[in-house]
Write a protein that holds these residues in place. Structure first.
Motif, short mmCIF file in Angstrom:
data_model
loop_
_atom_site.label_atom_id
_atom_site.label_comp_id
_atom_site.label_asym_id
_atom_site.label_seq_id
_atom_site.Cartn_x
_atom_site.Cartn_y
_atom_site.Cartn_z
N TYR A 49 0.92 -1.20 -0.20
CA TYR A 49 0.04 0.04 -0.03
C TYR A 49 0.90 1.07 -0.04
O TYR A 49 0.43 2.37 -0.59
N GLU A 66 -4.93 8.71 1.50
CA GLU A 66 -4.74 7.92 2.87
C GLU A 66 -5.85 6.81 2.88
O GLU A 66 -6.84 6.79 2.13
N ALA A 67 -5.43 5.83 3.80
CA ALA A 67 -6.12 4.65 4.05
C ALA A 67 -6.06 4.64 5.56
O ALA A 67 -5.12 4.76 6.33
N ARG A 68 -7.32 4.19 6.06
CA ARG A 68 -7.44 4.29 7.58
C ARG A 68 -8.26 3.10 8.06
O ARG A 68 -9.31 2.49 7.35
N TYR A 101 -12.54 -0.43 7.12
CA TYR A 101 -11.28 0.30 6.54
C TYR A 101 -11.98 1.15 5.43
O TYR A 101 -12.90 0.78 4.78
N TYR A 102 -11.38 2.20 5.26
CA TYR A 102 -11.54 2.99 4.10
C TYR A 102 -10.23 3.92 3.60
O TYR A 102 -9.27 3.79 4.32
N ALA A 103 -10.32 4.41 2.30
CA ALA A 103 -9.33 5.12 1.69
C ALA A 103 -9.98 6.29 1.14
O ALA A 103 -11.15 6.25 0.60
N LYS A 146 -6.02 -2.18 3.68
CA LYS A 146 -5.92 -0.88 3.20
C LYS A 146 -5.33 -0.53 1.72
O LYS A 146 -5.84 0.19 1.17
N ILE A 150 -7.42 1.25 -1.24
CA ILE A 150 -6.80 2.42 -2.05
C ILE A 150 -7.02 1.94 -3.32
O ILE A 150 -7.39 2.76 -4.31
N THR A 153 -10.49 2.61 -4.25
CA THR A 153 -10.75 4.04 -4.46
C THR A 153 -10.26 4.72 -5.90
O THR A 153 -10.68 5.69 -6.38
#
Length: 188
Positions: A49, A66-68, A101-103, A146, A150, A153
């Motif tokens: 990532y 960003e990924a969180r 999780y999101y990006a 992540k 990504i 996205t």
């Protein structure tokens, strides 16, 4: 090879192919930007990532990526549609277990995209696409989640040729053929 002795069992041509893929993208395996993953006798190139983020920022239009991880006690809200929104406020104390999780990717021209998946959706994705019972999905689940977000996205973003090539090369095996001095993809 010292860090991953299983690479010693891989076909020499596939190792060279993975190293060339990494070098063509300017992503060093040692830095976690890419990985050389042994699958039996073949060495597979995998983007990390961090490598996806590195490639994204090479674009002159890149603003942020960003990924969180979202934890159970975080405040988290999102909605898709004409006016998509995303709010994530991490819990100050005791975040609890990971739940998703999101990006988020943003360009200087104002284009913005994000994707979110629950931990169950990510586990289902891993079950469907992970090729081995050991490896990054077992050893580095959060990082692989992540990376997955990504990639999801970035599907909605205008991508450079370099970024598209990197995403297409991810998790592939290429082998150098010493007889022809050519590189070719190994069918999976």
């Amino acid at each position: 090879f010292r860090l991953n002795p299983k690479l010693m069992a891989c076909n020499e041509g596939s190792i060279v192919g993975a190293i060339i893929q990494s070098a063509q993208l300017g992503l060093e395996p040692i830095m976690g930007y890419s990985y050389l993953i042994p699958y039996g006798a073949e060495c597979q190139f995998q983007l990390g990532y961090k490598g996806l983020i590195q490639l994204f920022y090479r674009s002159e239009n890149a603003l942020s990526l960003e990924a969180r991880v979202v934890y159970q006690n975080d405040r988290f809200e999102y909605s898709y549609g004409l006016n998509s929104t995303l709010v994530h406020v991490p819990a100050v104390k005791s975040q609890g277990p990971a739940i998703g999780y999101y990006a988020v990717a943003k360009l200087k021209n104002g284009v913005c995209s994000f994707e979110y998946r629950t931990i169950d959706q990510i586990k289902e994705h891993a079950k469907r696409y992970a090729k081995a019972k050991t490896g990054p999905w077992i050893d580095n689940f959060d990082e692989m989640a992540k990376k997955t977000l990504i990639k999801m996205t970035l599907k909605y973003m205008p991508l450079s040729v370099e970024m598209q090539k990197a995403m297409d090369s991810d998790e592939t095996v290429k082998r150098i053929d010493h007889n022809t001095e050519d590189i070719f993809e190994v069918p999976s």
